[in-house]
Design a protein around this motif. Structure first.
Motif, short mmCIF file in Angstrom:
data_model
loop_
_atom_site.label_atom_id
_atom_site.label_comp_id
_atom_site.label_asym_id
_atom_site.label_seq_id
_atom_site.Cartn_x
_atom_site.Cartn_y
_atom_site.Cartn_z
N UNK A 162 0.85 -1.12 0.03
CA UNK A 162 -0.05 0.00 0.00
C UNK A 162 0.93 1.26 0.17
N UNK A 163 2.33 1.00 0.06
CA UNK A 163 3.06 2.28 0.19
C UNK A 163 3.95 2.22 -1.43
N UNK A 164 3.29 3.51 -2.02
CA UNK A 164 4.08 3.47 -3.32
C UNK A 164 5.36 3.30 -3.37
N UNK A 165 6.37 4.09 -2.58
CA UNK A 165 7.63 3.78 -2.53
C UNK A 165 8.20 2.35 -2.46
N UNK A 166 7.43 1.49 -1.85
CA UNK A 166 7.73 0.03 -1.48
C UNK A 166 7.27 -0.89 -2.87
N UNK A 167 6.42 -0.38 -3.42
CA UNK A 167 5.82 -1.31 -4.70
C UNK A 167 6.83 -1.84 -5.71
N UNK A 168 7.87 -0.94 -5.99
CA UNK A 168 8.85 -1.38 -6.94
C UNK A 168 9.83 -2.49 -6.25
N UNK A 169 10.21 -2.26 -4.99
CA UNK A 169 10.90 -3.29 -4.39
C UNK A 169 10.01 -4.80 -4.30
N UNK A 170 8.71 -4.86 -3.81
CA UNK A 170 8.10 -5.65 -3.73
C UNK A 170 7.95 -6.56 -4.99
N UNK A 171 7.77 -5.72 -6.13
CA UNK A 171 7.64 -6.34 -7.67
C UNK A 171 9.14 -6.98 -7.93
N UNK A 172 10.06 -6.41 -7.43
CA UNK A 172 11.66 -6.95 -7.73
C UNK A 172 11.60 -8.25 -6.96
N UNK A 173 11.20 -8.21 -5.83
CA UNK A 173 11.08 -9.61 -4.81
C UNK A 173 10.28 -10.57 -5.50
N UNK A 174 9.13 -10.18 -6.19
CA UNK A 174 8.18 -11.20 -6.60
C UNK A 174 8.61 -11.66 -8.07
N UNK A 175 9.56 -11.00 -8.52
CA UNK A 175 10.08 -11.46 -10.08
C UNK A 175 11.24 -12.37 -9.88
N UNK A 176 11.67 -12.68 -8.70
CA UNK A 176 12.72 -13.76 -8.45
C UNK A 176 12.49 -15.12 -8.86
#
Length: 176
Positions: A162-176
């Protein structure tokens, strides 16, 4: 002997009484009062019985209050046991304890984080916790990140979808 007149309690006029429209009154009557559904409904509706309107006695009102609290507790306990399945609307929270990764988050260094992920194929961030609301996610995250001393390095860092600044990092984790 004079009969004491009891005040008529109008349950249907109590704020929130519409809950009886969704409850199984027959089950409540049987389980908590050892009476029939008809007996229970007569008292809720203040029906006429033997020419007089009836209501719950003070003891029965106490039993009704306790019964409803028991049911509320059982419903709360049951709803907490229903598995949380992530949906598109769920708030995901990853709790990261890798010091290098935390440095990338704190410095907002997405490119460095992606390079870090690519360089180490043994990294595993586990499954996220999922919440129905942002308030639940924030409550879960309360206190994560700092221990007793806020000047100490962060040992655990929450990433929230829910935190826009965190979303790109989450997406990078989920692409592993």
């Amino acid at each position: 002997m004079a009969e004491t007149k009891r005040e008529l309690v109008r349950i249907k006029e109590v704020e929130g009484a519409q809950v009886f429209d969704t409850l199984n009154c027959a089950a409540i009557a049987k389980r908590f009062f050892h009476r029939s559904r008809a007996w229970f409904i007569q008292r809720i509706n203040n029906n006429m019985v033997n020419g007089k309107p009836v209501s719950f006695s003070p003891e029965e009102l106490l039993r009704l209050r306790i019964s409803l609290k028991v049911l509320a507790s059982e419903i709360t306990r049951f709803s907490s046991n229903i598995p949380k399945i992530p949906t598109d609307m769920s708030i995901k929270v990853y709790v990261i304890d890798d010091p290098m990764a935390i440095d990338f988050f704190q410095n907002d260094d997405l490119d460095g984080f992606k390079e870090y992920l690519a360089a180490d194929d043994t990294l595993d961030f586990g499954e996220p916790e999922c919440f129905d609301t942002e308030a639940e996610a924030l409550a879960f995250c309360a206190g994560i990140g700092y221990g007793l001393d806020e000047r100490a390095p962060v040992e655990r860092y929450p990433l929230r979808s829910c935190e826009p600044a965190d979303v790109p990092f989450i997406e990078a984790i989920e692409e592993l």
